[in-house]
Design an enzyme around this catalytic site. Structure first.
Site, PDB file in Angstrom:
ATOM      1  N   CYS A  53       0.828  -1.203   0.000  1.00 52.97           N
ATOM      2  CA  CYS A  53       0.000   0.000   0.000  1.00 52.97           C
ATOM      3  C   CYS A  53       0.869   1.263   0.000  1.00 52.97           C
ATOM      4  O   CYS A  53       1.410   1.611  -1.039  1.00 52.97           O
ATOM      5  CB  CYS A  53      -1.002  -0.035   1.139  1.00 52.97           C
ATOM      6  SG  CYS A  53      -2.467   0.934   0.742  1.00 52.97           S
ATOM      7  N   HIS A 103      -3.638  -4.902   0.152  1.00 50.25           N
ATOM      8  CA  HIS A 103      -3.029  -5.456   1.369  1.00 50.25           C
ATOM      9  C   HIS A 103      -3.175  -6.980   1.381  1.00 50.25           C
ATOM     10  O   HIS A 103      -4.145  -7.491   1.952  1.00 50.25           O
ATOM     11  CB  HIS A 103      -3.742  -4.918   2.608  1.00 50.25           C
ATOM     12  CG  HIS A 103      -3.496  -3.475   2.894  1.00 50.25           C
ATOM     13  ND1 HIS A 103      -2.409  -3.036   3.609  1.00 50.25           N
ATOM     14  CD2 HIS A 103      -4.217  -2.378   2.578  1.00 50.25           C
ATOM     15  CE1 HIS A 103      -2.476  -1.714   3.718  1.00 50.25           C
ATOM     16  NE2 HIS A 103      -3.554  -1.291   3.105  1.00 50.25           N
ATOM     17  N   GLU A 155      -1.786  -8.994   3.157  1.00 46.64           N
ATOM     18  CA  GLU A 155      -1.623  -9.538   4.520  1.00 46.64           C
ATOM     19  C   GLU A 155      -2.949  -9.858   5.214  1.00 46.64           C
ATOM     20  O   GLU A 155      -2.980 -10.608   6.169  1.00 46.64           O
ATOM     21  CB  GLU A 155      -0.786  -8.588   5.389  1.00 46.64           C
ATOM     22  CG  GLU A 155      -1.426  -7.256   5.760  1.00 46.64           C
ATOM     23  CD  GLU A 155      -1.126  -6.131   4.781  1.00 46.64           C
ATOM     24  OE1 GLU A 155      -0.886  -6.429   3.581  1.00 46.64           O
ATOM     25  OE2 GLU A 155      -1.152  -4.952   5.191  1.00 46.64           O
TER      26      GLU A 155
HETATM   27  N1  GLN Z   1      -1.962   6.795   2.748  1.00 38.64           N
HETATM   28  C1  GLN Z   1      -2.072   6.075   1.523  1.00 38.64           C
HETATM   29  C2  GLN Z   1      -3.413   6.287   0.853  1.00 38.64           C
HETATM   30  O1  GLN Z   1      -4.339   6.723   1.465  1.00 38.64           O
HETATM   31  C3  GLN Z   1      -1.787   4.598   1.742  1.00 38.64           C
HETATM   32  C4  GLN Z   1      -2.766   3.926   2.630  1.00 38.64           C
HETATM   33  C5  GLN Z   1      -2.265   2.648   3.225  1.00 38.64           C
HETATM   34  O2  GLN Z   1      -1.065   2.380   3.227  1.00 38.64           O
HETATM   35  N2  GLN Z   1      -3.149   1.861   3.795  1.00 38.64           N
HETATM   36  O3  GLN Z   1      -3.577   5.993  -0.312  1.00 38.64           O
END
Ligand code: GLN
Length: 552
Positions: free
Chosen positions: A391, A515, A517
């Protein structure tokens, strides 16, 4: 006009309920105890689900700080929930929905909305019966279609916030046949200075439970070692339950060994008998043993992973830690994950990273730590160190490449630096309007199309994958062409959203906007994590020292 307690649930379906409360102190691992018991019931042939009650006023965990509460766990349907639900998904091998997390915020919001809509026909709206009815309805609905539903009440008995829930459970048990409901109380059994196990805190906490009108059927004592027979007897006597209903749950080196301990203690068998399920259960010799085989598999060595994040708290990155462990089960290696402070990376990053066999950059929000993360990614890219970016880790890999390979000075994510000359990560144009109206997060499961003949394809073995998301920013479409040249490849996409990146010629350099995970399980590890740990193993030979000892 239906009342709150009218549900489409048919009690003749005969679901069984296990209500789990905690005493003495929080953080005892009652969720793991409950999930482990659930796993054993599954092994015995039953369909088990779970509900986590979080008595806080937040509607969901979406806005909660990971440093205080641990990671925000994301469900398939996009629900942002307490990390305990991750434990239930991993231990039970199930996918849950937001309905499996009941919070005070959710319950009150619903009841107040109904009150505003006039649904209560002018009655006084009260905690009893309106809130308690809503809690009972939610539990019944989540249990529907399952044989057994475990309901864990967060916090400790006696907390003001938990009271309406305990009252709801009391009513619930009153409405059900006795053999359908079982109360389990998990408490701490500390030691005195001379090493004696002390039962007084347990006695007090059970007294508290009983003052609310609940009587535990089972007491589980958490302690360093197993409970001595005298300790069990004493707890039984003072808490008014049979000695056979008191169980130990001593510390183990790995949470995945808790089901083995619980089984050894006979807790699952006791629960089956008490709930009238023993006759339908698979005979003990025929129960599924896959779990035991997986979690006690032989390990040929240890690898060390640097997790470059903001929070010095394992819980803040729990699912990543667990996913790396799952990959370790698959590959027969112990994976040790060490936190490296992204904030401190600026000067001393090389020595911190040199000690690691692989680098993971996790998700996150906000500017702090991003420069350190970018440096770690640069180090991994230039030194052929296996890298997995998740992410924000994916987004920072795009920024790093833009700055250091494409030469876009000052490139950044618009989230971190609004005035960056090169917003390679930004809100998608079509999102701008929605953003101005309060902002939306892209949440939950979405499908990614995977390019054949790429690392991503090799990992997933398919032309698509469906994974969970939690982000607002994306790779800026205006820059797609700039990233079109080798070795950089966007190997996974969803329309005009870039989902996976990789670098050709690098031993393992993978970033995912999603994600992975959140969907990794001990018995079904996540492909990017398995690929990453495999690459780490290749780099280090068979891992560090051989250590095949397995202790349970
Ligand atoms: N802050 C980033 C976004 O909003 C990544 C979010 C995250 O890593 N969950 O896109």
């Amino acid at each position: 006009m239906p009342t709150e307690s009218d549900t489409h649930y048919d009690p003749s379906l005969g679901n069984k309920f296990i209500f789990v409360t905690g005493g003495v102190m929080s953080g005892l691992g009652k969720g793991i105890t409950a999930a482990s018991t659930g796993r054993l019931l599954e092994n015995a042939g039953f369909d088990v689900t779970a509900v986590k009650v979080d008595p806080y006023l937040n509607v969901d965990a979406g806005t909660m700080n990971p440093f205080q509460h641990g990671e925000v766990y994301v469900l398939k349907d996009g629900g942002e929930v307490d990390l305990d639900l991750g434990n239930y998904e991993r231990f039970l091998g199930i996918d849950m929905t937001s309905d499996h997390n009941i919070t005070t915020g959710k319950t009150y919001q619903h009841v107040i909305e109904k009150e505003r809509a006039g649904d209560y026909l002018g009655k006084t709206v009260q905690i009893i019966p309106h809130i308690t009815d809503d809690i009972k309805r939610r539990i019944r609905e989540a249990a529907e279609g399952h044989d057994v539903c475990i309901v864990e009440v967060g916090g400790t008995v006696g907390d003001i916030e938990g009271m309406p829930y305990l009252e709801a459970l009391r009513q619930f048990a009153h409405e059900e046949p006795e053999e359908n409901v079982l109360f389990v109380h998990v408490t701490l059994v500390p030691y005195s200075k001379n090493g004696e196990q002390k039962t007084k805190p347990t006695q007090h906490s059970v007294k508290e439970v009983r003052s609310i009108g609940l009587q535990p059927d089972v007491i589980v004592g958490r302690s360093d070692e197993k409970l001595a027979p005298e300790t069990k007897e004493k707890i039984a006597l003072f808490c008014d339950i049979p000695t056979e209903a008191v169980f130990s749950n001593p510390d183990v080196e790995d949470v995945y060994h808790v089901p083995l301990v619980v089984e050894e203690e006979g807790l699952d068998q006791y629960v089956l008998e008490r709930l009238g399920l023993a006759e339908d259960a698979l005979p003990q010799g025929q129960r599924a043993s896959e779990w035991r085989e997986i979690v006690t598999c032989e390990k040929t060595g240890t690898v060390e992973i640097a997790l470059v994040g903001k929070y010095d708290l394992e819980d803040a990155y729990m699912s990543i830690h667990e996913s790396l462990k799952h990959a370790g089960f698959e590959l027969g290696v112990d994976v040790e994950t060490r936190w490296v402070d992204a904030d401190e990376m600026a000067d001393r990053h090389v020595e911190r990273l040199r000690e690691a066999d692989g680098i993971v950059v996790p998700g996150g929000f906000g500017m702090r730590g991003t420069e350190g993360k970018i440096r770690a990614i640069e180090y991994a890219r230039e030194n052929d160190v296996p890298f997995l970016g998740l992410c924000l880790g994916f987004q920072m890999a795009v920024v790093e490449y833009a700055r250091n390979v494409l030469g876009y000075e000052g490139a950044h994510s618009a989230e971190m630096e609004e005035d960056t000359p090169h917003p390679v990560i930004d809100i998608l144009p079509e999102q701008y309007e929605v953003e101005n109206m309060g902002g939306t997060m892209r949440l939950g499961e979405h499908t990614t199309v995977i390019e054949p003949e790429t690392l991503a394809y090799e990992l997933y073995g398919d032309t698509s994958c469906t994974e969970r998301h939690r982000h607002r920013y994306e790779v800026n479409p205006e820059y797609f062409e700039d990233f079109a040249d080798e070795p950089f490849v966007f190997s996974g996409t969803a329309g005009n959203r870039m989902e996976i990146l990789e670098l050709e010629g690098h031993p393992f350099f993978l970033g995912t906007q999603f994600h992975p995970e959140y969907s990794s399980r001990p018995d079904d590890p996540s492909p990017p994590f398995v690929g990453f740990v495999e690459a780490v193993l290749e780099r280090t030979g068979a891992g560090r020292d051989a250590d095949t000892e397995v202790t349970v």
